[in-house]
Write an enzyme that holds these catalytic residues in place. Structure first.
Site, PDB file in Angstrom:
ATOM      1  N   HIS A 179      -3.551  -5.087   1.900  1.00  0.00           N
ATOM      2  CA  HIS A 179      -2.756  -5.408   3.093  1.00  0.00           C
ATOM      3  C   HIS A 179      -2.763  -6.910   3.376  1.00  0.00           C
ATOM      4  O   HIS A 179      -3.640  -7.390   4.106  1.00  0.00           O
ATOM      5  CB  HIS A 179      -3.347  -4.691   4.311  1.00  0.00           C
ATOM      6  CG  HIS A 179      -3.071  -3.227   4.333  1.00  0.00           C
ATOM      7  ND1 HIS A 179      -2.186  -2.643   5.210  1.00  0.00           N
ATOM      8  CD2 HIS A 179      -3.573  -2.220   3.584  1.00  0.00           C
ATOM      9  CE1 HIS A 179      -2.151  -1.340   5.006  1.00  0.00           C
ATOM     10  NE2 HIS A 179      -2.991  -1.047   4.023  1.00  0.00           N
ATOM     11  N   GLU A 183      -1.002  -8.558   5.361  1.00  0.00           N
ATOM     12  CA  GLU A 183      -0.714  -8.853   6.784  1.00  0.00           C
ATOM     13  C   GLU A 183      -1.970  -8.799   7.640  1.00  0.00           C
ATOM     14  O   GLU A 183      -1.952  -9.200   8.804  1.00  0.00           O
ATOM     15  CB  GLU A 183       0.355  -7.883   7.318  1.00  0.00           C
ATOM     16  CG  GLU A 183      -0.115  -6.478   7.713  1.00  0.00           C
ATOM     17  CD  GLU A 183      -0.397  -5.552   6.520  1.00  0.00           C
ATOM     18  OE1 GLU A 183      -0.335  -6.018   5.364  1.00  0.00           O
ATOM     19  OE2 GLU A 183      -0.696  -4.368   6.747  1.00  0.00           O
ATOM     20  N   CYS A 215       0.821  -1.208   0.000  1.00  0.00           N
ATOM     21  CA  CYS A 215       0.000   0.000   0.000  1.00  0.00           C
ATOM     22  C   CYS A 215       0.865   1.273   0.000  1.00  0.00           C
ATOM     23  O   CYS A 215       1.412   1.625  -1.034  1.00  0.00           O
ATOM     24  CB  CYS A 215      -0.965  -0.078   1.179  1.00  0.00           C
ATOM     25  SG  CYS A 215      -2.439   0.885   0.896  1.00  0.00           S
TER      26      CYS A 215
HETATM   27  N1  LIG Z   1      -3.285   1.808   3.477  1.00  0.00           N
HETATM   28  C1  LIG Z   1      -2.348   2.568   2.947  1.00  0.00           C
HETATM   29  O1  LIG Z   1      -1.154   2.314   3.084  1.00  0.00           O
HETATM   30  C2  LIG Z   1      -2.841   3.778   2.220  1.00  0.00           C
HETATM   31  C3  LIG Z   1      -1.809   4.550   1.483  1.00  0.00           C
HETATM   32  C4  LIG Z   1      -2.327   5.930   1.124  1.00  0.00           C
HETATM   33  N2  LIG Z   1      -3.121   5.905  -0.067  1.00  0.00           N
HETATM   34  C5  LIG Z   1      -1.177   6.919   0.970  1.00  0.00           C
HETATM   35  O2  LIG Z   1      -1.128   7.752   0.162  1.00  0.00           O
HETATM   36  O3  LIG Z   1      -0.273   6.843   1.710  1.00  0.00           O
END
Ligand SMILES: NC(=O)CC[C@H](N)C(=O)O
Length: 303
Positions: A256, A258, A82
């Site tokens: 995610h 995890e 992410c």
């Molecule tokens: N769950 C996440 O890691 C979201 C990331 C988020 N979109 C950002 O810009 O950091």
């Protein structure tokens, strides 16, 4: 083998602490990384999810960017989740004004918040043929998307591991309606059609890895016997380089892993780490070999 987890902000603890920590479940030692020198103690790194702008500010404050870039450049595998995916991308769209620093190393363009705001977080079943082929298990898994980014474009060396299909116009409309009152459970509730259209196949790539290691001989000059010229980037020389030089076998997911019981994304990454370590030790012995009995007729320039 020790795997580092960048522990500046976000969901790093889920990988490291408690009996349910993902790395423990796959039998690997996880090490918190907060300082540049700590990277020298690990041979792979996980950059967790969180908030990429905040994480970038903290990384900058702790002077971590040069060491992180060097870590990637040295061919050490990195797994980005992410916000970690955003960090690893070579290019990012939808960043805050003034932009934010990226580490780079995954040849792709990521959209920071393609799936919308935190309220548009969702879960979805994703088909993962490559993971099933390598790790076994059910044909799909549950992806947890939290204010998730997505990949709009990937370079030729990047293998797509999972795609999330773009919603049909009908779904998009009803989900927009749902936004104003109703809830639609497991689906993202708001779609930005323009952003989706930028994605390959009108969908969004949500998991990738670098498939081929790109070899590079930057800075090496050598004498080519064939025509007697000093040359750079001769294909023969490039072919002789150890696979570890060049881009790392990085992996990234917009969701995610995890946060679910499904450990196969982690075991898949660890296999990549093992393969890389094996290749590295083979190529090290090859290079020392080459020094005594040259295997190639193109001597590397020493002067
Ligand atoms: N769950 C996440 O890691 C979201 C990331 C988020 N979109 C950002 O810009 O950091």
């Amino acid at each position: 083998m020790a795997v580092g987890v960048l522990a500046l902000q976000g969901s790093f603890n889920e990988r490291l602490s408690g009996s349910s920590a993902t790395l423990k479940r796959v039998g690997v030692k996880g090490v918190e990384i907060r300082k540049p020198e700590q990277l020298q103690t690990v041979n792979a790194l996980i950059i967790p999810g969180g908030e990429s702008t905040t994480m970038a500010k903290l990384a900058h404050y702790h002077n971590l960017f040069p060491a992180l870039r060097e870590f990637v450049k040295m061919g050490n595998p990195v797994c980005g989740t992410c916000a970690g995916l955003i960090f690893l991308a070579d290019k990012a769209a939808g960043q805050k004004a003034g932009s934010q620093e990226l580490i780079g190393g995954l040849d792709c363009t990521v959209h920071r918040n393609l799936f919308g705001s935190p309220l548009q977080s969702f879960e979805a079943d994703l088909s993962v043929p490559e993971i099933v082929r390598k790790e076994g298990g059910p044909p799909s898994f549950r992806g947890v998307f939290i204010r998730a980014p997505a990949i709009l474009e990937v370079g030729p060396a990047v293998q797509v591991l999972a795609d999330f299909p773009a919603p049909s116009d009908k779904t998009a409309k009803s989900d927009s309606a749902a936004e104003s009152g109703e809830t639609s459970g497991t689906k993202a509730k708001k779609w930005n059609a323009k952003k989706w259209k930028k994605g390959k196949n009108n969908g969004a790539t949500v998991a990738t890895k670098i498939q081929k290691k790109v070899k590079s001989a930057k800075g090496n000059c050598f004498h080519c016997k064939e025509d007697g010229h000093w040359k750079r980037n001769c294909p023969k020389y490039l072919a002789s380089l150890p696979a570890k030089s060049g881009k790392a076998p990085n992996q990234a997911t917009a969701f995610h892993p995890e946060l679910t019981a499904y450990t196969r994304w982690h075991s898949y990454f660890l296999k990549m780490v093992n393969e890389t370590s094996e290749e590295a030790s083979t190529s090290t012995s090859l290079s020392s070999d080459e020094q005594t009995t040259p295997k190639y007729d193109l001597p590397v320039f020493q002067g």
